[in-house]
Design an enzyme around this catalytic site. Structure first.
Site, PDB file in Angstrom:
ATOM      1  N   ARG A  81       0.814  -1.213   0.000  1.00 12.92           N
ATOM      2  CA  ARG A  81       0.000   0.000   0.000  1.00 12.92           C
ATOM      3  C   ARG A  81       0.854   1.272   0.000  1.00 12.92           C
ATOM      4  NH1 ARG A  81      -4.864  -0.572   0.709  1.00 12.92           N
ATOM      5  NH2 ARG A  81      -4.865  -2.288   2.185  1.00 12.92           N
TER       6      ARG A  81
ATOM      7  N   HIS B 240     -19.357   8.564   0.239  1.00 10.23           N
ATOM      8  CA  HIS B 240     -19.813   7.214   0.596  1.00 10.23           C
ATOM      9  C   HIS B 240     -21.336   7.151   0.390  1.00 10.23           C
ATOM     10  CE1 HIS B 240     -19.739   3.336   2.486  1.00 10.23           C
ATOM     11  NE2 HIS B 240     -20.790   3.699   3.188  1.00 10.23           N
TER      12      HIS B 240
HETATM   13  C1  GRF Z   1     -20.308   5.932  -5.784  1.00 10.67           C
HETATM   14  O1  GRF Z   1     -21.512   5.346  -5.410  1.00 10.67           O
HETATM   15  C2  GRF Z   1     -19.541   6.376  -4.552  1.00 10.67           C
HETATM   16  O2  GRF Z   1     -20.363   6.777  -3.507  1.00 10.67           O
HETATM   17  C3  GRF Z   1     -18.782   5.133  -4.179  1.00 10.67           C
HETATM   18  O3  GRF Z   1     -18.436   4.540  -5.404  1.00 10.67           O
HETATM   19  C4  GRF Z   1     -19.342   4.944  -6.419  1.00 10.67           C
HETATM   20  C5  GRF Z   1     -18.533   5.551  -7.517  1.00 10.67           C
HETATM   21  O4  GRF Z   1     -19.299   5.883  -8.643  1.00 10.67           O
HETATM   22  N1  GRF Z   1     -17.664   5.462  -3.315  1.00 10.67           N
HETATM   23  P1  GRF Z   1     -18.694   6.806  -9.773  1.00 10.67           P
HETATM   24  O5  GRF Z   1     -17.416   6.117 -10.271  1.00 10.67           O
HETATM   25  O6  GRF Z   1     -18.433   8.154  -9.207  1.00 10.67           O
HETATM   26  O7  GRF Z   1     -19.729   6.827 -10.856  1.00 10.67           O
END
Ligand code: GRF
Length: 206
Positions: free
Chosen positions: A66, A114
């Site tokens: 990481r 999130h």
């Molecule tokens: C979204 O639902 C975000 O909340 C989560 O991953 C998804 C990403 O979607 N962390 P995108 O690539 O922005 O369309």
């Protein structure tokens, strides 16, 4: 001016919402680079179309490494002027846990979105978790990244009602619409210097 990096792994719809809103709403931040850990991330094409520099830092060779990976990321961030003094990093569907060293270097300069109302339903498949639990409301959260997973200080949340008829897909779709509203709003607040961190609490200055 502040320099922004957006980190993605796939679709990039939040990235697109942020980039478009920077232009439309004249948010005082320079979209310096979009970085993906996957070369086939659909969001890379969208970023290019919007005239933003893109970089791929392939993570497939970095399993269990990481910090090594994040050091590479930080070199690229520096190259684009996204520094710990003058940068903002938005994690937008970036499917990696970032190292404590990265978090500490960019303290309160890394945002994440999130798809649930934190602290409920952290981790993966948050929308499915909400449905299975039987929550009547869910939503989305923009927060600062800290050394835990989905656990940093909360900047903005939006609420979405869970319908009896909802599937993971239908709920995710309605939550995503809200994500596209609140993530650009949080970037705007940051760029305008309106976010004050007070322990775990975020105070929005007028
Ligand atoms: C979204 O639902 C975000 O909340 C989560 O991953 C998804 C990403 O979607 N962390 P995108 O690539 O922005 O369309």
């Amino acid at each position: 001016m502040l320099n922004l990096a957006i980190l993605i792994s796939g679709r990039g719809s939040n990235m697109e919402a942020i980039l478009k809103s920077i232009k439309k709403k004249k948010i005082p931040i320079n979209p310096a680079v979009v970085i993906s850990n996957k070369s086939d991330a659909a969001g890379l094409k969208i970023a290019k179309k919007l005239g933003v520099n893109t970089e791929v830092v392939d993570s497939s060779q970095y399993k269990g490494k990481r910090l090594e990976y994040d050091k590479k990321l930080m070199l690229i961030l520096n190259k684009y002027g996204v520094t710990s003094k003058n940068g903002l990093v938005c994690l937008a569907g970036f499917m990696r846990i970032i190292s404590p060293q990265f978090v500490r270097k960019y303290k309160n300069r890394i945002l994440n979105i999130h798809p649930a109302l934190l602290p409920s339903f952290s981790g993966l498949q948050a929308q499915e978790q909400a449905i299975k639990y039987g929550a009547k409301y869910s939503g989305c959260t923009v927060h600062f990244a800290n050394e835990g997973v989905d656990s940093g200080p909360i900047i903005i949340q939006a609420v979405v009602k869970v319908k009896d008829s909802d599937t993971e897909g239908s709920l995710s779709k309605r939550i995503l619409t809200k994500e596209h509203e609140i993530y650009p709003q949080a970037v705007k607040l940051f760029a305008e210097g309106k976010i004050k961190v007070s322990g775990r609490r975020i105070i929005i200055k007028n």
